[in-house]
Design an enzyme around this catalytic site. Structure first.
Site, PDB file in Angstrom:
ATOM      1  N   TYR A  11       0.837  -1.219   0.000  1.00 52.18           N
ATOM      2  CA  TYR A  11       0.000   0.000   0.000  1.00 52.18           C
ATOM      3  C   TYR A  11       0.866   1.262   0.000  1.00 52.18           C
ATOM      4  CZ  TYR A  11      -3.077   3.464   2.345  1.00 52.18           C
ATOM      5  OH  TYR A  11      -3.779   4.584   2.720  1.00 52.18           O
ATOM      6  N   PHE A  69      10.181  -0.968   3.460  1.00 51.22           N
ATOM      7  CA  PHE A  69       8.775  -1.030   3.888  1.00 51.22           C
ATOM      8  C   PHE A  69       8.349  -2.449   4.275  1.00 51.22           C
ATOM      9  CE2 PHE A  69       9.120   2.490   0.936  1.00 51.22           C
ATOM     10  CZ  PHE A  69       8.388   3.487   1.538  1.00 51.22           C
ATOM     11  N   ALA A  70       9.036  -3.465   3.746  1.00 53.30           N
ATOM     12  CA  ALA A  70       8.557  -4.845   3.910  1.00 53.30           C
ATOM     13  C   ALA A  70       8.411  -5.192   5.387  1.00 53.30           C
ATOM     14  CB  ALA A  70       9.539  -5.810   3.239  1.00 53.30           C
ATOM     15  N   TYR A 137       4.309  -5.893  17.684  1.00 56.63           N
ATOM     16  CA  TYR A 137       4.608  -5.134  16.460  1.00 56.63           C
ATOM     17  C   TYR A 137       5.434  -3.889  16.799  1.00 56.63           C
ATOM     18  CZ  TYR A 137       3.700  -1.779  12.694  1.00 56.63           C
ATOM     19  OH  TYR A 137       3.833  -0.829  11.710  1.00 56.63           O
ATOM     20  N   LEU A 189      -9.283   0.208  10.144  1.00 61.19           N
ATOM     21  CA  LEU A 189     -10.623   0.728  10.420  1.00 61.19           C
ATOM     22  C   LEU A 189     -11.306   1.332   9.183  1.00 61.19           C
ATOM     23  CD1 LEU A 189     -12.823   1.409  12.503  1.00 61.19           C
ATOM     24  CD2 LEU A 189     -11.570   3.533  12.997  1.00 61.19           C
ATOM     25  N   PHE A 207     -13.901  -2.017  18.428  1.00 60.02           N
ATOM     26  CA  PHE A 207     -13.187  -2.746  19.479  1.00 60.02           C
ATOM     27  C   PHE A 207     -12.946  -1.884  20.717  1.00 60.02           C
ATOM     28  CE2 PHE A 207     -11.271  -4.954  15.572  1.00 60.02           C
ATOM     29  CZ  PHE A 207     -12.264  -5.934  15.561  1.00 60.02           C
ATOM     30  N   ALA A 281      -6.700  -6.714  21.752  1.00 62.72           N
ATOM     31  CA  ALA A 281      -5.484  -6.746  22.567  1.00 62.72           C
ATOM     32  C   ALA A 281      -4.362  -5.977  21.891  1.00 62.72           C
ATOM     33  CB  ALA A 281      -5.052  -8.189  22.802  1.00 62.72           C
ATOM     34  N   ASP A 283      -3.999  -2.632  21.687  1.00 64.17           N
ATOM     35  CA  ASP A 283      -4.311  -1.289  21.184  1.00 64.17           C
ATOM     36  C   ASP A 283      -3.982  -0.217  22.224  1.00 64.17           C
ATOM     37  OD1 ASP A 283      -5.262  -2.070  18.730  1.00 64.17           O
ATOM     38  OD2 ASP A 283      -7.385  -1.775  19.218  1.00 64.17           O
TER      39      ASP A 283
HETATM   40  N1  LIG Z   1      -0.420   1.250   7.224  1.00 66.08           N
HETATM   41  C1  LIG Z   1      -0.129   1.976   8.307  1.00 66.08           C
HETATM   42  O1  LIG Z   1      -0.980   2.660   8.872  1.00 66.08           O
HETATM   43  C2  LIG Z   1       1.280   1.969   8.847  1.00 66.08           C
HETATM   44  C3  LIG Z   1       1.554   2.740   9.968  1.00 66.08           C
HETATM   45  C4  LIG Z   1       2.847   2.765  10.485  1.00 66.08           C
HETATM   46  C5  LIG Z   1       3.850   2.056   9.862  1.00 66.08           C
HETATM   47  N2  LIG Z   1       3.578   1.304   8.765  1.00 66.08           N
HETATM   48  C6  LIG Z   1       4.679   0.572   8.132  1.00 66.08           C
HETATM   49  O2  LIG Z   1       4.715   0.897   6.746  1.00 66.08           O
HETATM   50  C7  LIG Z   1       5.212  -0.208   6.003  1.00 66.08           C
HETATM   51  C8  LIG Z   1       4.287  -0.503   4.839  1.00 66.08           C
HETATM   52  O3  LIG Z   1       2.983  -0.781   5.346  1.00 66.08           O
HETATM   53  P1  LIG Z   1       1.729  -0.979   4.383  1.00 66.08           P
HETATM   54  O4  LIG Z   1       0.551  -0.430   5.077  1.00 66.08           O
HETATM   55  O5  LIG Z   1       2.052  -0.511   3.021  1.00 66.08           O
HETATM   56  O6  LIG Z   1       1.597  -2.565   4.395  1.00 66.08           O
HETATM   57  P2  LIG Z   1       1.457  -3.615   3.204  1.00 66.08           P
HETATM   58  O7  LIG Z   1       1.174  -4.924   3.853  1.00 66.08           O
HETATM   59  O8  LIG Z   1       0.509  -3.117   2.170  1.00 66.08           O
HETATM   60  O9  LIG Z   1       2.901  -3.600   2.564  1.00 66.08           O
HETATM   61  C9  LIG Z   1       3.963  -4.407   3.028  1.00 66.08           C
HETATM   62  C10 LIG Z   1       4.637  -5.028   1.820  1.00 66.08           C
HETATM   63  O10 LIG Z   1       5.750  -5.807   2.274  1.00 66.08           O
HETATM   64  C11 LIG Z   1       5.697  -7.077   1.627  1.00 66.08           C
HETATM   65  N3  LIG Z   1       6.339  -8.038   2.523  1.00 66.08           N
HETATM   66  C12 LIG Z   1       5.869  -8.501   3.713  1.00 66.08           C
HETATM   67  N4  LIG Z   1       6.745  -9.385   4.227  1.00 66.08           N
HETATM   68  C13 LIG Z   1       7.777  -9.467   3.357  1.00 66.08           C
HETATM   69  C14 LIG Z   1       8.987 -10.197   3.337  1.00 66.08           C
HETATM   70  N5  LIG Z   1       9.326 -11.047   4.303  1.00 66.08           N
HETATM   71  N6  LIG Z   1       9.818 -10.033   2.283  1.00 66.08           N
HETATM   72  C15 LIG Z   1       9.507  -9.174   1.269  1.00 66.08           C
HETATM   73  N7  LIG Z   1       8.378  -8.474   1.231  1.00 66.08           N
HETATM   74  C16 LIG Z   1       7.526  -8.612   2.270  1.00 66.08           C
HETATM   75  C17 LIG Z   1       4.242  -7.352   1.369  1.00 66.08           C
HETATM   76  O11 LIG Z   1       4.016  -8.277   0.326  1.00 66.08           O
HETATM   77  C18 LIG Z   1       3.727  -5.962   1.037  1.00 66.08           C
HETATM   78  O12 LIG Z   1       3.815  -5.685  -0.339  1.00 66.08           O
HETATM   79  C19 LIG Z   1       5.364  -1.364   6.995  1.00 66.08           C
HETATM   80  O13 LIG Z   1       6.731  -1.434   7.390  1.00 66.08           O
HETATM   81  C20 LIG Z   1       4.510  -0.928   8.173  1.00 66.08           C
HETATM   82  O14 LIG Z   1       4.971  -1.455   9.378  1.00 66.08           O
HETATM   83  C21 LIG Z   1       2.305   1.230   8.239  1.00 66.08           C
HETATM   84  O1  LIG Z   2     -12.722  -3.531  12.477  1.00 69.82           O
HETATM   85  C1  LIG Z   2     -12.100  -2.719  13.184  1.00 69.82           C
HETATM   86  C2  LIG Z   2     -10.772  -2.327  12.883  1.00 69.82           C
HETATM   87  C3  LIG Z   2     -10.140  -1.436  13.726  1.00 69.82           C
HETATM   88  N1  LIG Z   2     -10.780  -0.947  14.821  1.00 69.82           N
HETATM   89  C4  LIG Z   2     -10.110  -0.013  15.719  1.00 69.82           C
HETATM   90  O2  LIG Z   2      -9.696   1.107  14.966  1.00 69.82           O
HETATM   91  C5  LIG Z   2      -8.497   1.654  15.535  1.00 69.82           C
HETATM   92  C6  LIG Z   2      -7.443   1.740  14.466  1.00 69.82           C
HETATM   93  O3  LIG Z   2      -7.077   0.393  14.122  1.00 69.82           O
HETATM   94  P1  LIG Z   2      -6.293   0.024  12.784  1.00 69.82           P
HETATM   95  O4  LIG Z   2      -6.169  -1.458  12.751  1.00 69.82           O
HETATM   96  O5  LIG Z   2      -6.905   0.714  11.626  1.00 69.82           O
HETATM   97  O6  LIG Z   2      -4.869   0.709  13.002  1.00 69.82           O
HETATM   98  P2  LIG Z   2      -3.845   0.605  14.235  1.00 69.82           P
HETATM   99  O7  LIG Z   2      -3.901   1.920  14.951  1.00 69.82           O
HETATM  100  O8  LIG Z   2      -4.046  -0.631  15.017  1.00 69.82           O
HETATM  101  O9  LIG Z   2      -2.440   0.422  13.481  1.00 69.82           O
HETATM  102  C7  LIG Z   2      -2.039   1.134  12.305  1.00 69.82           C
HETATM  103  O10 LIG Z   2      -1.331   2.284  12.646  1.00 69.82           O
HETATM  104  C8  LIG Z   2      -0.262   2.045  13.523  1.00 69.82           C
HETATM  105  C9  LIG Z   2       0.382   3.380  13.802  1.00 69.82           C
HETATM  106  O11 LIG Z   2      -0.451   4.145  14.628  1.00 69.82           O
HETATM  107  C10 LIG Z   2       0.670   0.981  12.971  1.00 69.82           C
HETATM  108  O12 LIG Z   2       1.890   1.320  12.527  1.00 69.82           O
HETATM  109  C11 LIG Z   2       0.080  -0.167  12.200  1.00 69.82           C
HETATM  110  O13 LIG Z   2       0.979  -0.755  11.253  1.00 69.82           O
HETATM  111  C12 LIG Z   2      -1.131   0.198  11.469  1.00 69.82           C
HETATM  112  O14 LIG Z   2      -1.794  -1.020  11.172  1.00 69.82           O
HETATM  113  C13 LIG Z   2      -8.124   0.725  16.705  1.00 69.82           C
HETATM  114  O15 LIG Z   2      -8.620   1.244  17.894  1.00 69.82           O
HETATM  115  C14 LIG Z   2      -8.867  -0.569  16.371  1.00 69.82           C
HETATM  116  O16 LIG Z   2      -9.178  -1.362  17.483  1.00 69.82           O
HETATM  117  C15 LIG Z   2     -12.086  -1.329  15.111  1.00 69.82           C
HETATM  118  O17 LIG Z   2     -12.651  -0.893  16.101  1.00 69.82           O
HETATM  119  N2  LIG Z   2     -12.704  -2.201  14.281  1.00 69.82           N
END
Ligand SMILES: NC(=O)c1ccc[n+]([C@@H]2O[C@H](COP(=O)([O-])OP(=O)(O)OC[C@H]3O[C@@H](n4cnc5c(N)ncnc54)[C@H](O)[C@@H]3O)[C@@H](O)[C@H]2O)c1
Ligand SMILES: O=c1ccn([C@@H]2O[C@H](COP(=O)(O)OP(=O)(O)O[C@H]3O[C@H](CO)[C@H](O)[C@H](O)[C@H]3O)[C@@H](O)[C@H]2O)c(=O)[nH]1
Length: 322
Positions: A11, A69-70, A137, A189, A207, A281, A283
């Site tokens: 993403y 990013f992976a 995480y 969410l 949640f 759990a 959060d």
């Molecule tokens: N989405 C968020 O809100 C959020 C918030 C904070 C940090 N991050 C960080 O940003 C980064 C990207 O997140 P995202 O939301 O795009 O997630 P995503 O799951 O869409 O992207 C992760 C990518 O990494 C690849 N990947 C996973 N494991 C791998 C491995 N072992 N080897 C090679 N590729 C692998 C997946 O196929 C995927 O394309 C992550 O490091 C995540 O921890 C995301």
């Molecule tokens: O079906 C759902 C999904 C989520 N939530 C709630 O919505 C809030 C946000 O949850 P998300 O799963 O959307 O996001 P998180 O805050 O748990 O985590 C995200 O943001 C984080 C940074 O704040 C991380 O880095 C992580 O990779 C990324 O998934 C939380 O309170 C969660 O419990 C619900 O109530 N119902």
């Protein structure tokens, strides 16, 4: 620059790849496609479909930098299956650092997270706040931040950890395909709430409503994926040898889960039935960023800070996928 992007089929990585290519960089993607999609990688960009654990077979001294990013990303999953997160996020990142050192690649930009802070003592959260993750995480990302810092001091690497808050929305370019969240299963969410608005799910489970927040549901700081992606290009230019710099990336505005659902209702014009459920759990109650350091040192200014526009772009992308 010649750049390797791990997780570039995901993403956030996918949007960053698009911006890097548009800016004229020579980009290579490494992704095992475990949650990513090959069609996200633009034509002309090489995709190595492999695990980050094997990055040493791809990285060589011709690269000017790596954006890493992976990762496993779902905080809730990390409580149930911590081994998955440690394996990918910690062991995979250590393999990357070994490869970076061996090839003498000078620059690294790492995807860290707000989850390193846990339940903050003060909001907005600055980079110097206490780090006390509430889920595995967050611990994996915190330990990689520490490993990167030590690597910079010992071996001269220049690195930046970007601590993203909650990334949302979609990248809608003037020309070409839009990019948005396509996780399967989805845990975030906003895309789940859009599924409910679209009638693909019956209801949204919220949640927990007994957190110490104004309406009892968790509070998060949502940042548009295009704004977040733009920070990576600024970070690449701000890397300095032997230094590890850390920046929070958020808008500084907290929205409760209930408020997010209200915005989804307004944007979509649909009903979003909600059912209260147990806390998930791991959060933390409230994560809201101070991004003052990123503003002053990187010159980063989010262009789409309003949650309505973030959700509107996510909805545009959602509808474009039928
Ligand atoms: N989405 C968020 O809100 C959020 C918030 C904070 C940090 N991050 C960080 O940003 C980064 C990207 O997140 P995202 O939301 O795009 O997630 P995503 O799951 O869409 O992207 C992760 C990518 O990494 C690849 N990947 C996973 N494991 C791998 C491995 N072992 N080897 C090679 N590729 C692998 C997946 O196929 C995927 O394309 C992550 O490091 C995540 O921890 C995301
Ligand atoms: O079906 C759902 C999904 C989520 N939530 C709630 O919505 C809030 C946000 O949850 P998300 O799963 O959307 O996001 P998180 O805050 O748990 O985590 C995200 O943001 C984080 C940074 O704040 C991380 O880095 C992580 O990779 C990324 O998934 C939380 O309170 C969660 O419990 C619900 O109530 N119902």
């Amino acid at each position: 620059m010649k750049l390797l992007v791990t997780g570039g089929a995901g993403y956030i990585g996918g949007v960053v790849v698009r911006l890097l290519v548009d800016a004229g960089h020579d980009v290579t993607v490494l992704d095992d496609l475990s949650t990513g999609h090959a069609d996200v990688v633009p034509d002309g960009v090489t995709l190595h479909e492999m695990s980050v654990h094997d990055v040493g077979s791809v990285l060589d001294s011709s690269f000017d930098g790596v954006l890493h990013f992976a990762a496993k990303i779902a905080a809730g999953e990390s409580v149930q299956f911590p081994e998955r997160h440690y394996h990918t996020n910690v062991i995979g990142s250590l393999a990357l650092l070994d490869a970076v050192r061996a090839a003498r690649v000078p620059r690294l930009v790492f995807s860290s997270t707000a989850a390193v802070y846990g339940n903050p003592q003060e909001v907005p959260i600055t980079e110097d706040a206490v780090k006390a993750p509430t889920n595995p995480y967050g611990w994996t990302k915190l330990s990689v931040d520490a490993a990167i810092g030590a690597e910079c001091t010992a071996h001269g690497l220049g690195a930046i950890s970007l601590r993203y808050f909650n990334v949302a929305g979609a990248y809608i370019p003037a020309a070409g395909d839009a990019l948005g969240e396509r996780h399967d299963p989805e845990t975030h969410l906003i895309p789940i709430a859009l599924d409910v608005a679209a009638g693909k799910r019956e209801k949204l489970q919220l949640f927990g409503d007994d957190y110490p927040t104004p309406d009892g549901t968790c509070v998060r700081d949502y940042i548009h994926v295009a704004d977040l992606a733009a920070a990576h290009l600024l970070a690449l230019d701000a890397v300095e040898p032997s230094r590890h710099k850390v920046y929070n990336l958020g808008n500084g505005n907290g929205f409760s889960n209930r408020q997010v659902v209200d915005v989804v209702r307004e944007v979509t014009g649909r009903t979003v039935p909600v059912e209260m459920a147990e806390r998930r759990a791991g959060d933390p109650a409230e994560l809201v960023a101070s991004s003052a350091r990123a503003a002053s040192e990187l010159g980063w200014v989010p262009q789409r800070p309003d949650l309505h526009s973030i959700v509107a772009d996510a909805w545009t992308f959602y509808q474009s996928r039928g």
